[in-house]
Write a protein that holds these residues in place. Structure first.
Motif, PDB file in Angstrom:
ATOM      1  N   THR A  49       6.204   3.991  -9.633  1.00 42.71           N
ATOM      2  CA  THR A  49       6.195   3.441  -8.317  1.00 42.71           C
ATOM      3  C   THR A  49       7.582   4.029  -7.853  1.00 42.71           C
ATOM      4  N   TYR A  50       8.850   3.795  -8.502  1.00 41.50           N
ATOM      5  CA  TYR A  50      10.240   4.100  -8.229  1.00 41.50           C
ATOM      6  C   TYR A  50      10.231   5.709  -7.659  1.00 41.50           C
ATOM      7  N   PHE A  53       8.275   6.357  -4.398  1.00 45.37           N
ATOM      8  CA  PHE A  53       8.820   5.951  -3.217  1.00 45.37           C
ATOM      9  C   PHE A  53      10.336   6.308  -3.462  1.00 45.37           C
ATOM     10  N   MET A  56      11.588   7.581   0.210  1.00 34.97           N
ATOM     11  CA  MET A  56      11.518   6.412   1.083  1.00 34.97           C
ATOM     12  C   MET A  56      12.875   5.243   0.833  1.00 34.97           C
ATOM     13  N   LEU A  57      12.752   5.030  -0.615  1.00 34.30           N
ATOM     14  CA  LEU A  57      13.743   4.033  -0.743  1.00 34.30           C
ATOM     15  C   LEU A  57      14.863   4.085  -1.484  1.00 34.30           C
ATOM     16  N   ARG A 280       2.905   0.372  -6.211  1.00 35.92           N
ATOM     17  CA  ARG A 280       1.649   1.206  -6.252  1.00 35.92           C
ATOM     18  C   ARG A 280       1.281   1.737  -7.557  1.00 35.92           C
ATOM     19  N   HIS A 283      -0.769   5.039  -8.345  1.00 33.91           N
ATOM     20  CA  HIS A 283       0.446   5.948  -7.819  1.00 33.91           C
ATOM     21  C   HIS A 283      -0.369   7.246  -7.039  1.00 33.91           C
ATOM     22  N   ASN A 287      -0.762   6.262   0.657  1.00 27.67           N
ATOM     23  CA  ASN A 287      -0.003   4.973   0.844  1.00 27.67           C
ATOM     24  C   ASN A 287      -0.721   4.435   1.874  1.00 27.67           C
TER      25      ASN A 287
END
Length: 376
Positions: A49-50, A53, A56-57, A280, A283, A287
């Motif tokens: 998930t990291y 994203f 984005m994050l 997610r 994955h 989204n």
């Protein structure tokens, strides 16, 4: 310097199934910096998930490198092997976010509990992501033979589930102004119920006893999820039509699969008071927030960002009370995990890439946790 070469696992940012193991020259320490040897790190669906994203994050900025590759952060234990910081001693050990690598160098500032990463690239990140806790000051530290393995696998994931459940329990702060817990719902649907974050959430929700806890998972994981004892009912993803649409509900989604989330929204409709998206685990799915929210029945899904909730709870409860609540809850969860979670150690630098591939491809059973020992 202990070693002249550092081994690092890097992931292709736009094709995260692809990884590469590289060797880089060991960095000479500057003033205030420390060199840490990564003892062990967890590799779970959360790490995938990291990467999903990463832009984005800003996960790619934790340990930046040149695109198109990136370095995914992992929860790990590490030991100081060299220090140019008079406040941080060689031999001290820390829990926090580290790269999937044999070692790394951090620009450190000592804190009450350990140290903070004060590298210029880390300034925009939430404080929780920059904090490293000394084992001597860690209220959660578990000195059992498998304690560090279980904490590196479960602590970050469980605390996300813990905070998400606390969010529902006070309706995001609305209880103080008269709103009912869980936004007035009598059931919560948990998507990707076999994920470790979901299990942590379910354990806390079941213990609180305000709502009926319904787990949704893949058909192959139904029996495992039932056996945990934290869910009042367990359904496979193709059984969403069996969800009770006659009662007020909330949902928490760790899967991130818009097809499944859409089916839940369609089934529950206006009875769905709140829809939370956490991760997610699916994955490779689109989204659901970015692409399909407008077409969903019921409320628009809202992303849950744990660091924001940490700040709210520390302010509301006080730092010491917050830390104690987390420690008590995590100790209980880690102890209970010994009945359902087996540790799979992957030893040495060459094991890192295979571990990434296995977790990315879904080849790790939900009752197994992968712990990589890069210097093993």
């Amino acid at each position: 310097m202990e070693n002249d070469t550092v081994s690092v696992l890097e992931i292709e940012r736009k094709a995260i199934a692809n990884s590469r193991l590289i060797g880089t020259p060991a960095q000479v320490l500057g003033e205030g910096q420390v060199r840490v040897s990564v003892d062990r790190f967890a590799l779970t669906a959360n790490n995938i998930t990291y990467a999903v994203f990463g832009d984005m994050l800003a996960y790619w900025e934790f340990f930046p490198t040149e695109a198109p590759f990136g370095r995914v952060p992992a929860m790990a234990w590490a030991t100081i092997t060299e220090s140019a910081n008079s406040d941080i001693a060689v031999g001290s050990r820390y829990y926090g976010w580290f790269p999937m690598a044999t070692e790394t160098v951090i620009t450190a500032t000592a804190t009450r509990d350990g140290f903070r990463d004060d590298g210029p690239h880390r300034q925009p990140h939430a404080p929780i992501y920059r904090a490293y806790v000394d084992t001597k000051n860690d209220p959660m530290y578990d000195d059992a033979p498998d304690g560090e393995d279980r904490h590196t696998l479960l602590r970050g994931l469980f605390l996300t589930g813990f905070l998400a459940e606390e969010f529902f329990a006070d309706s995001g702060g609305g209880v103080a102004s008269g709103e009912a817990p869980y936004f007035g719902a009598s059931q919560v649907t948990v998507l990707s119920a076999s994920s470790k974050t979901a299990i942590g959430f379910a354990q806390r929700s079941k213990e609180r006893g305000i709502v009926k806890v319904i787990g949704l998972t893949s058909a192959g994981n139904v029996e495992f999820v039932k056996g945990l004892g934290f869910y009042d009912a367990v359904l496979s993803y193709d059984e969403t039509d069996q969800l009770d649409a006659s009662v007020p509900s909330v949902s928490i989604d760790m899967a991130g699969n818009p097809t499944v989330l859409g089916a839940v929204h369609s089934q529950l409709g206006d009875q769905l008071a709140y829809s939370m998206t956490v991760g997610r685990s699916h994955h490779d799915a689109p989204n659901p927030i970015a692409e399909d929210a407008a077409t969903l029945a019921g409320p628009t899904p809202k992303m849950f960002f744990a660091p924001t909730e940490v700040g709210r709870r520390q302010k509301e409860w006080g730092r010491e009370d917050y830390a104690q609540r987390c420690a008590d809850a995590m100790t209980k969860f880690a102890e209970g995990s010994r009945s359902w979670l087996t540790i799979d150690h992957r030893m040495g630098v060459d094991a890192m890439a295979q571990a990434w591939a296995d977790v990315h491809d879904g080849n790790v059973a939900p009752n197994v946790g992968v712990v990589v020992v890069p210097n093993g």
